[in-house]
Write a protein that holds these residues in place. Structure first.
Motif, PDB file in Angstrom:
ATOM      1  N   GLU A 164       2.635  -0.245 -16.173  1.00 57.27           N
ATOM      2  CA  GLU A 164       2.318  -0.911 -14.880  1.00 57.27           C
ATOM      3  C   GLU A 164       0.990   0.053 -14.437  1.00 57.27           C
ATOM      4  O   GLU A 164       0.571   1.009 -15.044  1.00 57.27           O
ATOM      5  N   VAL A 165       0.286  -0.745 -13.285  1.00 59.86           N
ATOM      6  CA  VAL A 165      -0.691  -0.200 -12.933  1.00 59.86           C
ATOM      7  C   VAL A 165      -0.930   0.014 -11.502  1.00 59.86           C
ATOM      8  O   VAL A 165      -0.222  -0.852 -10.720  1.00 59.86           O
ATOM      9  N   THR A 166      -1.224   1.269 -11.150  1.00 55.57           N
ATOM     10  CA  THR A 166      -1.680   1.496  -9.590  1.00 55.57           C
ATOM     11  C   THR A 166      -3.052   1.722  -9.295  1.00 55.57           C
ATOM     12  O   THR A 166      -3.622   2.458 -10.349  1.00 55.57           O
ATOM     13  N   CYS A 167      -3.669   1.150  -8.367  1.00 55.08           N
ATOM     14  CA  CYS A 167      -5.211   1.206  -8.116  1.00 55.08           C
ATOM     15  C   CYS A 167      -5.249   2.118  -7.154  1.00 55.08           C
ATOM     16  O   CYS A 167      -4.513   2.341  -5.967  1.00 55.08           O
ATOM     17  N   ALA A 168      -6.520   3.113  -7.055  1.00 58.61           N
ATOM     18  CA  ALA A 168      -6.936   3.849  -5.899  1.00 58.61           C
ATOM     19  C   ALA A 168      -8.486   3.615  -5.754  1.00 58.61           C
ATOM     20  O   ALA A 168      -9.269   3.531  -6.545  1.00 58.61           O
ATOM     21  N   GLY A 169      -8.795   3.599  -4.499  1.00 53.99           N
ATOM     22  CA  GLY A 169     -10.438   3.135  -4.270  1.00 53.99           C
ATOM     23  C   GLY A 169     -10.757   4.577  -3.658  1.00 53.99           C
ATOM     24  O   GLY A 169     -10.247   5.728  -3.570  1.00 53.99           O
ATOM     25  N   SER A 210      -5.472  -6.805  -6.978  1.00 59.33           N
ATOM     26  CA  SER A 210      -4.919  -8.259  -6.930  1.00 59.33           C
ATOM     27  C   SER A 210      -4.457  -8.695  -8.318  1.00 59.33           C
ATOM     28  O   SER A 210      -3.852  -9.871  -8.465  1.00 59.33           O
ATOM     29  N   LEU A 211      -5.102  -7.862  -9.376  1.00 57.32           N
ATOM     30  CA  LEU A 211      -4.709  -8.570 -10.700  1.00 57.32           C
ATOM     31  C   LEU A 211      -3.078  -8.608 -11.089  1.00 57.32           C
ATOM     32  O   LEU A 211      -2.208  -7.621 -10.484  1.00 57.32           O
ATOM     33  N   PRO A 212      -2.599  -9.358 -12.082  1.00 56.20           N
ATOM     34  CA  PRO A 212      -1.238  -9.478 -12.270  1.00 56.20           C
ATOM     35  C   PRO A 212      -0.488  -8.056 -12.809  1.00 56.20           C
ATOM     36  O   PRO A 212       0.546  -7.936 -12.276  1.00 56.20           O
ATOM     37  N   GLY A 213      -1.262  -7.217 -13.430  1.00 59.93           N
ATOM     38  CA  GLY A 213      -0.530  -6.079 -13.895  1.00 59.93           C
ATOM     39  C   GLY A 213      -0.559  -5.034 -12.939  1.00 59.93           C
ATOM     40  O   GLY A 213       0.122  -3.917 -13.175  1.00 59.93           O
ATOM     41  N   CYS A 214      -1.134  -5.044 -11.768  1.00 62.41           N
ATOM     42  CA  CYS A 214      -1.122  -3.959 -10.856  1.00 62.41           C
ATOM     43  C   CYS A 214       0.317  -4.098  -9.793  1.00 62.41           C
ATOM     44  O   CYS A 214       0.289  -4.554  -8.878  1.00 62.41           O
ATOM     45  N   THR A 215       1.408  -3.737 -10.570  1.00 64.34           N
ATOM     46  CA  THR A 215       2.662  -3.856  -9.937  1.00 64.34           C
ATOM     47  C   THR A 215       3.084  -2.754  -9.079  1.00 64.34           C
ATOM     48  O   THR A 215       4.034  -2.930  -8.175  1.00 64.34           O
ATOM     49  N   LEU A 216       2.467  -1.602  -8.991  1.00 65.99           N
ATOM     50  CA  LEU A 216       2.750  -0.507  -8.176  1.00 65.99           C
ATOM     51  C   LEU A 216       1.873  -0.485  -6.761  1.00 65.99           C
ATOM     52  O   LEU A 216       0.946  -0.906  -7.043  1.00 65.99           O
ATOM     53  N   PRO A 217       2.473  -0.039  -5.894  1.00 72.93           N
ATOM     54  CA  PRO A 217       1.696   0.227  -4.562  1.00 72.93           C
ATOM     55  C   PRO A 217       0.243   0.937  -4.986  1.00 72.93           C
ATOM     56  O   PRO A 217       0.220   1.987  -5.561  1.00 72.93           O
ATOM     57  N   SER A 218      -0.850   0.388  -4.251  1.00 75.36           N
ATOM     58  CA  SER A 218      -1.985   1.019  -4.519  1.00 75.36           C
ATOM     59  C   SER A 218      -2.511   1.646  -3.317  1.00 75.36           C
ATOM     60  O   SER A 218      -1.969   1.512  -2.145  1.00 75.36           O
ATOM     61  N   ASP A 219      -3.394   2.713  -3.445  1.00 75.05           N
ATOM     62  CA  ASP A 219      -3.950   3.485  -2.378  1.00 75.05           C
ATOM     63  C   ASP A 219      -5.113   2.823  -2.020  1.00 75.05           C
ATOM     64  O   ASP A 219      -6.398   3.149  -2.320  1.00 75.05           O
ATOM     65  N   VAL A 220      -4.967   1.977  -1.128  1.00 80.43           N
ATOM     66  CA  VAL A 220      -6.365   1.259  -0.666  1.00 80.43           C
ATOM     67  C   VAL A 220      -6.248   1.212   0.974  1.00 80.43           C
ATOM     68  O   VAL A 220      -6.715   0.334   1.633  1.00 80.43           O
ATOM     69  N   ALA A 221      -5.659   1.932   1.761  1.00 86.59           N
ATOM     70  CA  ALA A 221      -5.889   2.155   2.881  1.00 86.59           C
ATOM     71  C   ALA A 221      -7.263   2.584   3.307  1.00 86.59           C
ATOM     72  O   ALA A 221      -7.850   3.163   2.760  1.00 86.59           O
ATOM     73  N   GLU A 222      -7.584   2.316   4.642  1.00 86.88           N
ATOM     74  CA  GLU A 222      -8.857   2.130   5.059  1.00 86.88           C
ATOM     75  C   GLU A 222      -9.400   3.738   5.015  1.00 86.88           C
ATOM     76  O   GLU A 222      -8.659   4.502   5.672  1.00 86.88           O
ATOM     77  N   PRO A 223     -10.846   3.795   5.060  1.00 86.53           N
ATOM     78  CA  PRO A 223     -11.280   5.169   5.375  1.00 86.53           C
ATOM     79  C   PRO A 223     -11.517   4.840   7.075  1.00 86.53           C
ATOM     80  O   PRO A 223     -11.297   3.861   7.405  1.00 86.53           O
ATOM     81  N   PRO A 224     -12.046   5.970   7.637  1.00 86.63           N
ATOM     82  CA  PRO A 224     -12.131   5.634   9.227  1.00 86.63           C
ATOM     83  C   PRO A 224     -12.825   4.804   9.512  1.00 86.63           C
ATOM     84  O   PRO A 224     -14.003   4.255   8.943  1.00 86.63           O
ATOM     85  N   ARG A 225     -12.536   3.802  10.636  1.00 80.41           N
ATOM     86  CA  ARG A 225     -13.110   2.545  10.882  1.00 80.41           C
ATOM     87  C   ARG A 225     -14.636   2.824  11.576  1.00 80.41           C
ATOM     88  O   ARG A 225     -15.434   2.174  11.363  1.00 80.41           O
ATOM     89  N   ALA A 270       0.935  -1.327  -0.105  1.00 80.60           N
ATOM     90  CA  ALA A 270      -0.118   0.014  -0.088  1.00 80.60           C
ATOM     91  C   ALA A 270       0.944   1.406  -0.131  1.00 80.60           C
ATOM     92  O   ALA A 270       2.013   1.290   0.391  1.00 80.60           O
ATOM     93  N   THR A 271       0.446   2.355  -0.514  1.00 82.69           N
ATOM     94  CA  THR A 271       0.894   3.678  -0.466  1.00 82.69           C
ATOM     95  C   THR A 271      -0.096   4.437   0.461  1.00 82.69           C
ATOM     96  O   THR A 271      -1.262   4.123   0.320  1.00 82.69           O
ATOM     97  N   VAL A 272       0.478   5.335   0.877  1.00 85.64           N
ATOM     98  CA  VAL A 272      -0.332   6.384   1.668  1.00 85.64           C
ATOM     99  C   VAL A 272      -0.371   7.748   1.015  1.00 85.64           C
ATOM    100  O   VAL A 272       0.798   8.446   0.660  1.00 85.64           O
ATOM    101  N   ARG A 273      -1.331   8.543   0.726  1.00 88.11           N
ATOM    102  CA  ARG A 273      -1.419   9.839   0.140  1.00 88.11           C
ATOM    103  C   ARG A 273      -1.247  10.906   1.223  1.00 88.11           C
ATOM    104  O   ARG A 273      -2.213  11.065   2.102  1.00 88.11           O
ATOM    105  N   LEU A 274      -0.213  11.721   0.909  1.00 93.80           N
ATOM    106  CA  LEU A 274      -0.042  12.915   2.047  1.00 93.80           C
ATOM    107  C   LEU A 274      -0.206  14.336   1.209  1.00 93.80           C
ATOM    108  O   LEU A 274       0.437  14.655   0.258  1.00 93.80           O
ATOM    109  N   GLY A 275      -1.074  14.923   1.646  1.00 96.99           N
ATOM    110  CA  GLY A 275      -1.355  16.175   1.278  1.00 96.99           C
ATOM    111  C   GLY A 275      -0.459  17.281   1.558  1.00 96.99           C
ATOM    112  O   GLY A 275       0.181  16.959   2.715  1.00 96.99           O
TER     113      GLY A 275
END
Length: 349
Positions: free
Chosen positions: A269-274, A290-305, A122-127
């Protein structure tokens, strides 16, 4: 063969940030199996969009779902979600159909789409921050939490100095930057490449400028496409080496898979963001990532629990996101009581 007998819609205002809205679609087949989908109205507009356009668009989406979705799904026989074409209401209804189909087949959505990964980096986006010190401190918190990759938002006037400060503090950290299409001069971004970037996301609105930048930098230039046609144009223009794939921007998961395949065939390459939401849209993004071409870290950190309606919550642990494989469909248990408590509007047929 899936056959929907009941349809429910829920409209939620989310309890965080700028209070974006989420629409949930719940479908039930004649055997009692249930599928869920979600679409989120983001709290900020894309370039060329006005904030009012988002509100108007969500109002129109809700009206379209009420008017058109029952006739498109109730009592209709289909073997596979791809047979339904572009379902009224877009990604939420399509996601619900995929979830239902995968549950009926007893397979996780990731496998239904062709994914093979069991976990994602995972990556984390920082403003932007108020100071360089606060930016470095924020990066430090995420590094201590296990993240090995961060994506920093940059814009003219906030780019070289924060990047230099973060790189000096963390020489081995993988860093990407997201320009949000705010740049007009290639030289401004070319200077950032000296700091060992993994990727430069969405630098320009113009594909030709992105192509020129890609020829000048070693980092992968990442282009966001909202349709397969847009991606084809970007590939033909050689506008980058990677695709930013947001499943919610496409009308169907079949189109998302085609975009992934198109990018992979081009050597990108592919990176995904949710999305934000209550966890359903992000769970679908995890399945796509989880697809094979998604080789870059993806932005799928959780929204607030506190906002999530799914168990286990969708998110990263130690910078890694587990792909749920023990339950079919989206792979999460839905707290329906919480959905009904959060809903400000509902529709059922």
């Amino acid at each position: 063969m899936p056959r929907v007998r009941e349809l429910e819609l829920f409209r939620l205002t989310l309890p965080y940030g700028r209070r974006p809205e989420s629409i949930l679609v719940r479908i039930t087949d004649y055997g009692g199996m249930v599928g869920w989908g979600e679409v989120v109205r983001p709290p900020a507009a894309l370039p060329g969009e006005r904030p009012d356009d988002l509100e108007d668009g969500h109002e129109k989406l809700w009206a379209s779902l009420e008017e058109s979705l029952p006739a498109a799904l109730i009592g209709v026989d289909w073997e596979h979600p791809s047979e339904l074409g572009r379902v009224p209401g877009g990604s939420a209804a399509d996601m619900a159909c995929w979830d239902l189909w995968a549950r009926m087949k007893g397979v996780p959505l990731s496998h239904a789409l062709g994914g093979s990964r069991t976990s994602l980096m995972a990556t984390v986006r920082l403003g932007a921050e108020r100071s360089l010190e606060s930016m470095v401190a924020r990066v430090n918190r995420h590094v201590c939490a296990g993240y090995a990759h961060v994506t920093m938002d940059v814009h003219p006037g906030w780019d070289v100095e924060p990047l230099r400060a973060v790189r000096a503090a963390y020489p081995g950290l993988a860093i990407a930057v997201d320009g949000h299409r705010a740049y007009t001069e290639i030289s401004q971004l070319e200077a950032l490449d000296a700091y060992g970037l993994v990727a430069i996301e969405r630098p320009f609105t113009d594909l030709a400028a992105s192509a020129d930048l890609q020829e000048r930098v070693s980092a992968a230039v990442v282009v966001e496409a909202r349709s397969v046609e847009e991606l084809d144009e970007a590939v033909a223009a050689r506008a980058g080496r990677a695709l930013l794939l947001r499943p919610a921007r496409f009308g169907s998961l079949s189109a998302v898979r085609l975009a992934h395949d198109t990018a992979a065939a081009a050597g990108w390459e592919v990176t995904c963001a949710g999305g934000l939401g209550v966890g359903l849209a992000r769970a679908a993004t995890v399945a796509v990532a989880s697809l094979p071409g998604c080789t870059l870290p993806s932005d799928v950190a959780e929204p607030p629990r506190s906002a999530q309606i799914v168990t286990p919550p969708v998110g990263a642990s130690g910078g890694v996101v587990a792909v749920p494989l023990t339950q079919p469909g989206l792979g999460h248990t839905i707290d329906e009581e919480k959905v009904r408590r959060m809903a400000k509007d509902t529709f059922r047929v």
